[in-house]
Motif scaffolding. Structure first.
Motif, PDB file in Angstrom:
ATOM      1  N   VAL A  15      -9.796   3.887  -6.145  1.00  0.00           N
ATOM      2  CA  VAL A  15      -9.568   2.460  -5.891  1.00  0.00           C
ATOM      3  C   VAL A  15      -8.511   2.268  -4.800  1.00  0.00           C
ATOM      4  O   VAL A  15      -8.664   1.422  -3.912  1.00  0.00           O
ATOM      5  CB  VAL A  15      -9.141   1.740  -7.180  1.00  0.00           C
ATOM      6  N   VAL A  16      -7.451   3.049  -4.855  1.00  0.00           N
ATOM      7  CA  VAL A  16      -6.411   2.944  -3.828  1.00  0.00           C
ATOM      8  C   VAL A  16      -6.970   3.300  -2.452  1.00  0.00           C
ATOM      9  O   VAL A  16      -6.665   2.638  -1.448  1.00  0.00           O
ATOM     10  CB  VAL A  16      -5.212   3.854  -4.176  1.00  0.00           C
ATOM     11  N   LEU A  17      -7.808   4.315  -2.397  1.00  0.00           N
ATOM     12  CA  LEU A  17      -8.434   4.689  -1.129  1.00  0.00           C
ATOM     13  C   LEU A  17      -9.324   3.573  -0.605  1.00  0.00           C
ATOM     14  O   LEU A  17      -9.308   3.259   0.592  1.00  0.00           O
ATOM     15  CB  LEU A  17      -9.261   5.970  -1.306  1.00  0.00           C
ATOM     16  N   VAL A  18     -10.096   2.968  -1.502  1.00  0.00           N
ATOM     17  CA  VAL A  18     -11.005   1.886  -1.104  1.00  0.00           C
ATOM     18  C   VAL A  18     -10.216   0.690  -0.573  1.00  0.00           C
ATOM     19  O   VAL A  18     -10.571   0.096   0.451  1.00  0.00           O
ATOM     20  CB  VAL A  18     -11.887   1.458  -2.300  1.00  0.00           C
ATOM     21  N   VAL A  19      -9.132   0.325  -1.259  1.00  0.00           N
ATOM     22  CA  VAL A  19      -8.326  -0.817  -0.838  1.00  0.00           C
ATOM     23  C   VAL A  19      -7.633  -0.534   0.494  1.00  0.00           C
ATOM     24  O   VAL A  19      -7.485  -1.427   1.335  1.00  0.00           O
ATOM     25  CB  VAL A  19      -7.280  -1.158  -1.914  1.00  0.00           C
ATOM     26  N   SER A  20      -7.240   0.711   0.703  1.00  0.00           N
ATOM     27  CA  SER A  20      -6.459   1.069   1.884  1.00  0.00           C
ATOM     28  C   SER A  20      -7.292   1.300   3.124  1.00  0.00           C
ATOM     29  O   SER A  20      -6.749   1.321   4.236  1.00  0.00           O
ATOM     30  CB  SER A  20      -5.629   2.330   1.596  1.00  0.00           C
ATOM     31  N   ILE A  21      -8.605   1.489   2.979  1.00  0.00           N
ATOM     32  CA  ILE A  21      -9.431   1.896   4.105  1.00  0.00           C
ATOM     33  C   ILE A  21      -9.437   0.853   5.215  1.00  0.00           C
ATOM     34  O   ILE A  21      -9.410   1.197   6.402  1.00  0.00           O
ATOM     35  CB  ILE A  21     -10.876   2.208   3.645  1.00  0.00           C
ATOM     36  N   LEU A  53      -3.934  -3.909  -5.860  1.00  0.00           N
ATOM     37  CA  LEU A  53      -2.846  -2.919  -5.771  1.00  0.00           C
ATOM     38  C   LEU A  53      -1.828  -3.115  -6.889  1.00  0.00           C
ATOM     39  O   LEU A  53      -1.341  -2.137  -7.471  1.00  0.00           O
ATOM     40  CB  LEU A  53      -2.164  -3.013  -4.412  1.00  0.00           C
ATOM     41  N   VAL A  54      -1.504  -4.364  -7.202  1.00  0.00           N
ATOM     42  CA  VAL A  54      -0.567  -4.636  -8.294  1.00  0.00           C
ATOM     43  C   VAL A  54      -1.155  -4.179  -9.628  1.00  0.00           C
ATOM     44  O   VAL A  54      -0.445  -3.613 -10.479  1.00  0.00           O
ATOM     45  CB  VAL A  54      -0.208  -6.137  -8.336  1.00  0.00           C
ATOM     46  N   CYS A  55      -2.456  -4.406  -9.823  1.00  0.00           N
ATOM     47  CA  CYS A  55      -3.121  -3.941 -11.052  1.00  0.00           C
ATOM     48  C   CYS A  55      -3.078  -2.420 -11.163  1.00  0.00           C
ATOM     49  O   CYS A  55      -2.821  -1.869 -12.249  1.00  0.00           O
ATOM     50  CB  CYS A  55      -4.563  -4.444 -11.090  1.00  0.00           C
ATOM     51  N   ILE A  56      -3.331  -1.733 -10.052  1.00  0.00           N
ATOM     52  CA  ILE A  56      -3.275  -0.268 -10.047  1.00  0.00           C
ATOM     53  C   ILE A  56      -1.876   0.218 -10.376  1.00  0.00           C
ATOM     54  O   ILE A  56      -1.686   1.149 -11.183  1.00  0.00           O
ATOM     55  CB  ILE A  56      -3.720   0.277  -8.673  1.00  0.00           C
ATOM     56  N   LEU A  57      -0.872  -0.413  -9.774  1.00  0.00           N
ATOM     57  CA  LEU A  57       0.512  -0.020 -10.043  1.00  0.00           C
ATOM     58  C   LEU A  57       0.879  -0.258 -11.503  1.00  0.00           C
ATOM     59  O   LEU A  57       1.593   0.555 -12.115  1.00  0.00           O
ATOM     60  CB  LEU A  57       1.448  -0.805  -9.123  1.00  0.00           C
ATOM     61  N   ALA A  58       0.361  -1.347 -12.080  1.00  0.00           N
ATOM     62  CA  ALA A  58       0.633  -1.639 -13.495  1.00  0.00           C
ATOM     63  C   ALA A  58       0.013  -0.575 -14.398  1.00  0.00           C
ATOM     64  O   ALA A  58       0.638  -0.133 -15.374  1.00  0.00           O
ATOM     65  CB  ALA A  58       0.084  -3.022 -13.840  1.00  0.00           C
ATOM     66  N   ILE A  59      -1.210  -0.155 -14.076  1.00  0.00           N
ATOM     67  CA  ILE A  59      -1.870   0.894 -14.876  1.00  0.00           C
ATOM     68  C   ILE A  59      -1.096   2.194 -14.784  1.00  0.00           C
ATOM     69  O   ILE A  59      -0.886   2.893 -15.792  1.00  0.00           O
ATOM     70  CB  ILE A  59      -3.319   1.095 -14.394  1.00  0.00           C
ATOM     71  N   ILE A  60      -0.648   2.539 -13.573  1.00  0.00           N
ATOM     72  CA  ILE A  60       0.125   3.773 -13.393  1.00  0.00           C
ATOM     73  C   ILE A  60       1.413   3.721 -14.204  1.00  0.00           C
ATOM     74  O   ILE A  60       1.806   4.702 -14.841  1.00  0.00           O
ATOM     75  CB  ILE A  60       0.431   4.004 -11.901  1.00  0.00           C
ATOM     76  N   ILE A  97       0.834  -1.204   0.000  1.00  0.00           N
ATOM     77  CA  ILE A  97       0.000   0.000   0.000  1.00  0.00           C
ATOM     78  C   ILE A  97       0.865   1.249   0.000  1.00  0.00           C
ATOM     79  O   ILE A  97       0.600   2.213  -0.725  1.00  0.00           O
ATOM     80  CB  ILE A  97      -0.934   0.006   1.227  1.00  0.00           C
ATOM     81  N   GLY A  98       1.919   1.213   0.801  1.00  0.00           N
ATOM     82  CA  GLY A  98       2.798   2.378   0.895  1.00  0.00           C
ATOM     83  C   GLY A  98       3.457   2.726  -0.425  1.00  0.00           C
ATOM     84  O   GLY A  98       3.536   3.905  -0.800  1.00  0.00           O
ATOM     85  N   ILE A  99       3.921   1.723  -1.157  1.00  0.00           N
ATOM     86  CA  ILE A  99       4.585   1.972  -2.443  1.00  0.00           C
ATOM     87  C   ILE A  99       3.597   2.522  -3.469  1.00  0.00           C
ATOM     88  O   ILE A  99       3.886   3.496  -4.173  1.00  0.00           O
ATOM     89  CB  ILE A  99       5.254   0.679  -2.950  1.00  0.00           C
ATOM     90  N   VAL A 100       2.411   1.899  -3.564  1.00  0.00           N
ATOM     91  CA  VAL A 100       1.402   2.362  -4.528  1.00  0.00           C
ATOM     92  C   VAL A 100       0.952   3.785  -4.179  1.00  0.00           C
ATOM     93  O   VAL A 100       0.840   4.644  -5.066  1.00  0.00           O
ATOM     94  CB  VAL A 100       0.197   1.404  -4.550  1.00  0.00           C
TER      95      VAL A 100
END
Length: 278
Positions: A189-195, A145-152, A27-30
């Motif tokens: 999405v990152v906010l939702v995953v991190s909550i 999170l990995v999918c989000i990082l890949a999109i970024i 989470i921290g890296i993303v």
């Protein structure tokens, strides 16, 4: 001495600490990578508003027996849509619109929590419970999170142009509106995953402080992301372990540690700058 060493390494043998460290660092890296874009774009307030807007979606989804992830994501999409509609239909400034949406959604969430009979703990929603993540949640969170990082990573150059130079983005035949909503979607999405791990109140810290640290260290964007990611991963690692030893909530302690590191960095960089000038 032997007992002290055992005491120090004991957490690494505990499964819930292993899960917390793996998820926390991911989470921290993303969040750190995303925070670099938010800091440069000046979207800190938008991120804060979205994080607080998730609360009613979480409560409603739990009430109807749906996944918390679905409810929180719907709340985030609703909030971004409301901000866009109000901006198009009125002459209000963006910070005013964000403040309105943030206040209404967060108040609605607290109201629903007071009238709905739910097993959810308000402290877990507000402060997170990273030490209570189970294996199934861990796997789901990591995949997203990995999918989000890949999109970024795939859209890194376009998102950088969106933050730095929108005219250049338009000249290359790409839509500003598309990248505006893409960045909002990734943020949501990152906010939702991190909550669940970090909580509503503190996830915004992970989306702002690392980017500020990276920006204070260098003005080159790719190095900025590297500094921010390392800073975020290190402070989360320290925060989780210290919270275990002190038996305190992890999320607030992580933000405190990040803030102290950031203030120390500001102090050191300003002193170095003064010495060079002398």
């Amino acid at each position: 001495m032997y007992d002290f060493i055992i005491y120090l390494i004991e957490p690494f043998y505990l499964p819930f600490i292993q899960r917390a460290l793996l998820l926390g660092i991911t989470i921290g890296i993303v969040c750190a990578v995303l925070s670099c874009y938010l800091v440069l774009k000046g979207w800190a307030l938008i991120g804060d508003a979205l994080s607080h807007s998730l609360l009613p979606g979480v409560l409603l989804s739990h009430m109807f027996g749906l996944s918390i992830f679905i409810g929180a994501l719907c709340a985030a999409i609703l909030s971004t849509t409301l901000m866009g509609v109000i901006k198009r239909k009125t002459k209000l400034k963006e910070d005013t619109i964000v403040g309105i949406v943030f206040s209404v959604m967060f108040a609605m969430g607290l109201f629903l929590f007071s009238v709905i009979d739910t097993e959810l703990h308000i402290t877990h929603l507000l402060f997170g419970n990273i030490l209570g993540i189970d294996r199934n949640s861990l796997l789901t969170h990591l995949i997203i999170l990995v999918c989000i990082l890949a999109i970024i990573c795939l859209k890194a150059r376009d998102l950088m142009l969106f933050c730095f130079d929108e005219k250049q983005l338009t000249m290359q035949g790409m839509s500003i509106k598309f990248h505006h909503y893409l960045l909002l979607f990734l943020l949501s999405v990152v906010l939702v995953v991190s909550i669940q791990a970090i909580g509503v109140l503190f996830v915004i810290g992970l989306l702002i402080i690392p980017g500020m640290f990276g920006y204070s260290m260098t003005k080159q964007f790719h190095f900025m992301m590297m500094y921010a990611s390392f800073f975020s991963a290190l402070t989360i690692f320290i925060g989780i372990l210290v919270s275990f030893y002190l038996d305190v909530a992890s999320a607030p302690l992580i933000i405190v540690i990040q803030t102290l590191f950031l203030l120390l960095t500001f102090a050191l960089t300003s002193r170095i700058t003064k010495n060079k000038q002398i």
